[in-house]
Design a protein around this motif. Structure first.
Motif, short mmCIF file in Angstrom:
data_model
loop_
_atom_site.label_atom_id
_atom_site.label_comp_id
_atom_site.label_asym_id
_atom_site.label_seq_id
_atom_site.Cartn_x
_atom_site.Cartn_y
_atom_site.Cartn_z
N MET A 189 -6.15 0.98 -6.05
CA MET A 189 -4.70 1.17 -5.94
C MET A 189 -4.40 2.62 -5.61
O MET A 189 -5.05 3.53 -6.11
CB MET A 189 -4.02 0.79 -7.25
CG MET A 189 -4.12 -0.68 -7.61
SD MET A 189 -3.07 -1.69 -6.57
CE MET A 189 -1.45 -1.19 -7.13
N GLY A 190 -3.40 2.84 -4.77
CA GLY A 190 -3.01 4.18 -4.41
C GLY A 190 -1.53 4.42 -4.65
O GLY A 190 -0.78 3.49 -4.93
N ILE A 191 -1.15 5.67 -4.54
CA ILE A 191 0.25 6.06 -4.71
C ILE A 191 0.81 6.48 -3.36
O ILE A 191 0.14 7.17 -2.59
CB ILE A 191 0.36 7.22 -5.72
CG1 ILE A 191 -0.10 6.76 -7.10
CG2 ILE A 191 1.80 7.74 -5.79
CD1 ILE A 191 -0.16 7.88 -8.13
N SER A 192 2.02 6.05 -3.08
CA SER A 192 2.69 6.41 -1.83
C SER A 192 3.91 7.28 -2.11
O SER A 192 4.49 7.23 -3.20
CB SER A 192 3.12 5.16 -1.07
OG SER A 192 2.00 4.39 -0.68
N ILE A 193 4.29 8.05 -1.11
CA ILE A 193 5.49 8.89 -1.17
C ILE A 193 6.56 8.22 -0.33
O ILE A 193 6.30 7.85 0.82
CB ILE A 193 5.21 10.29 -0.59
CG1 ILE A 193 3.90 10.87 -1.14
CG2 ILE A 193 6.38 11.23 -0.85
CD1 ILE A 193 3.36 12.02 -0.30
N ALA A 194 7.76 8.06 -0.87
CA ALA A 194 8.82 7.40 -0.12
C ALA A 194 10.14 8.12 -0.33
O ALA A 194 10.31 8.85 -1.31
CB ALA A 194 8.95 5.94 -0.56
N ILE A 195 11.06 7.91 0.59
CA ILE A 195 12.39 8.49 0.46
C ILE A 195 13.43 7.37 0.40
O ILE A 195 13.18 6.25 0.84
CB ILE A 195 12.72 9.46 1.61
CG1 ILE A 195 12.88 8.70 2.94
CG2 ILE A 195 11.66 10.53 1.74
CD1 ILE A 195 13.41 9.55 4.08
N CYS A 196 14.59 7.70 -0.14
CA CYS A 196 15.72 6.76 -0.14
C CYS A 196 16.46 6.96 1.18
O CYS A 196 17.49 7.65 1.24
CB CYS A 196 16.63 7.01 -1.33
SG CYS A 196 15.83 6.73 -2.92
N GLU A 197 15.92 6.36 2.23
CA GLU A 197 16.42 6.63 3.58
C GLU A 197 17.87 6.24 3.77
O GLU A 197 18.58 6.81 4.62
CB GLU A 197 15.53 5.94 4.63
CG GLU A 197 15.63 4.42 4.68
CD GLU A 197 14.80 3.72 3.63
OE1 GLU A 197 14.72 2.48 3.67
OE2 GLU A 197 14.25 4.40 2.74
N LEU A 215 5.74 9.13 -12.41
CA LEU A 215 6.88 8.81 -11.55
C LEU A 215 6.62 7.53 -10.76
O LEU A 215 7.53 6.73 -10.52
CB LEU A 215 7.16 9.96 -10.59
CG LEU A 215 7.73 11.24 -11.22
CD1 LEU A 215 7.71 12.39 -10.21
CD2 LEU A 215 9.15 11.00 -11.71
N ALA A 216 5.36 7.33 -10.35
CA ALA A 216 5.01 6.11 -9.61
C ALA A 216 5.15 4.88 -10.51
O ALA A 216 5.53 3.80 -10.04
CB ALA A 216 3.60 6.22 -9.07
N GLU A 217 4.85 5.04 -11.77
CA GLU A 217 4.96 3.91 -12.71
C GLU A 217 6.42 3.57 -13.01
O GLU A 217 6.80 2.40 -13.07
CB GLU A 217 4.24 4.25 -14.02
CG GLU A 217 2.73 4.16 -13.94
CD GLU A 217 2.08 4.32 -15.30
OE1 GLU A 217 2.79 4.18 -16.32
OE2 GLU A 217 0.87 4.57 -15.34
N THR A 218 7.24 4.59 -13.20
CA THR A 218 8.63 4.35 -13.59
C THR A 218 9.55 4.10 -12.40
O THR A 218 10.59 3.45 -12.54
CB THR A 218 9.18 5.56 -14.37
OG1 THR A 218 9.20 6.72 -13.51
CG2 THR A 218 8.32 5.85 -15.60
N GLY A 219 9.17 4.62 -11.22
CA GLY A 219 10.02 4.47 -10.04
C GLY A 219 11.23 5.38 -10.05
O GLY A 219 12.15 5.19 -9.25
N ARG A 220 11.24 6.36 -10.94
CA ARG A 220 12.40 7.25 -11.02
C ARG A 220 12.57 8.03 -9.72
O ARG A 220 11.61 8.53 -9.15
CB ARG A 220 12.25 8.24 -12.19
CG ARG A 220 13.50 9.11 -12.39
CD ARG A 220 13.36 10.01 -13.60
NE ARG A 220 12.55 11.19 -13.36
CZ ARG A 220 12.99 12.29 -12.75
NH1 ARG A 220 14.23 12.35 -12.29
NH2 ARG A 220 12.19 13.33 -12.60
N LYS A 221 13.81 8.11 -9.26
CA LYS A 221 14.12 8.83 -8.03
C LYS A 221 14.35 10.31 -8.33
O LYS A 221 15.02 10.66 -9.29
CB LYS A 221 15.38 8.25 -7.38
CG LYS A 221 15.38 6.73 -7.19
CD LYS A 221 14.34 6.26 -6.22
CE LYS A 221 14.53 4.80 -5.81
NZ LYS A 221 14.39 3.84 -6.91
N LEU A 222 13.77 11.16 -7.50
CA LEU A 222 13.98 12.60 -7.62
C LEU A 222 15.19 13.00 -6.79
O LEU A 222 15.34 12.57 -5.64
CB LEU A 222 12.75 13.36 -7.14
CG LEU A 222 11.43 13.11 -7.89
CD1 LEU A 222 10.32 13.94 -7.27
CD2 LEU A 222 11.58 13.44 -9.37
N SER A 223 16.04 13.82 -7.34
CA SER A 223 17.25 14.27 -6.66
C SER A 223 16.90 15.30 -5.58
O SER A 223 15.80 15.86 -5.57
CB SER A 223 18.21 14.91 -7.67
OG SER A 223 17.65 16.12 -8.15
#
Length: 241
Positions: free
Chosen positions: A1-9, A180-188
């Motif tokens: 399993m890996g971690i990805s970086i995403a944005i709230c496009e 952060l990947a586990e919780t899914g919290r969005k960074l401002s």
């Protein structure tokens, strides 16, 4: 399993996919009985019924429609011969997929169906665009931070050593990426600015950790800084998954 970086496009009007992603076409329900008039379905006929109807033509029927004799049923939409389709239609039954066309409903009904379906069971306009077209759109989008490949990129494996290195140098956001990947919290966007600063610290400190961490994590730090700078400048949130 890996971690990805995403944005709230969808936070940005510059996202070329925003209009399509906000245009919800269909919603999926387990029970479509109240909305059958707007529900997607396949016309299905059992092999036994088709065989009885075709009689001595059975083998020829299979051949001209390119159907296998081992099948228990057939979709009329997959048949090639229009005359056969017309002949068998009255014997077919409807098999509902669960998808409901929201444009077929009143605004009130559409709202109800969307709420019943939930976010994970919605189909938007972007979902139905062919992949080669979406790839081309992503390449020219301002939100496509990963070298034109889109707005989601790779961070690394769950057991990456980079968060531990970041913790050593008090880079709290990078250190907390697994959480952060586990919780899914969005960074401002403000936190994105902090992340960008942490990347500058890590770029300076990685050589102190040895050649291997430099080779392994320099690219990751570059990606983190790129996405952080974009989010900070465009007022967009980011997250890890």
């Amino acid at each position: 399993m890996g971690i990805s970086i995403a944005i709230c496009e969808l936070d940005s009007d510059e996202s070329l996919c925003k209009e399509g992603k906000l245009n919800i076409l269909k919603a999926r329900l387990e029970d479509v009985s109240e909305y059958r008039r707007c529900a997607d379905y396949d016309e299905v006929i059992s092999a036994d019924d088709a065989k009885r109807e075709m009689g001595d033509e059975w083998e020829a029927f299979l051949k001209r429609n390119r159907l296998g004799s081992e099948r228990e049923n057939f979709l009329l939409s997959k048949m090639k011969n229009e005359e056969d389709i017309k002949r068998l239609r009255e014997l077919a039954y409807r098999e509902y997929s669960g998808w409901i066309d929201l444009n077929c409903l009143s605004p009130e009904e559409a709202k109800t169906v969307r709420e019943l379906a939930g976010e994970d069971n919605l189909l938007n306009e972007w979902n139905v665009i062919p992949m080669d077209e979406t790839n081309a759109i992503c390449k020219r989008c301002a939100m496509s931070w990963d070298k034109g490949r889109g707005c989601i990129g790779n961070f690394g494996p769950n057991n990456s050593l980079l968060p531990g290195i970041a913790d050593k140098y008090e880079c709290s956001i990078v250190a907390s990426i697994p959480e952060l990947a586990e919780t899914g919290r969005k960074l401002s966007p403000e936190e994105a600015k902090q992340l960008s600063e942490e990347c500058k610290v890590l770029r300076e400190k990685l050589p102190e950790e040895g050649k291997s961490p430099v080779r392994r994590y320099s690219g990751v730090v570059d990606r983190l800084e790129t996405v952080a700078d974009l989010c900070a400048s465009k007022g967009v949130r980011l997250y890890f998954l």
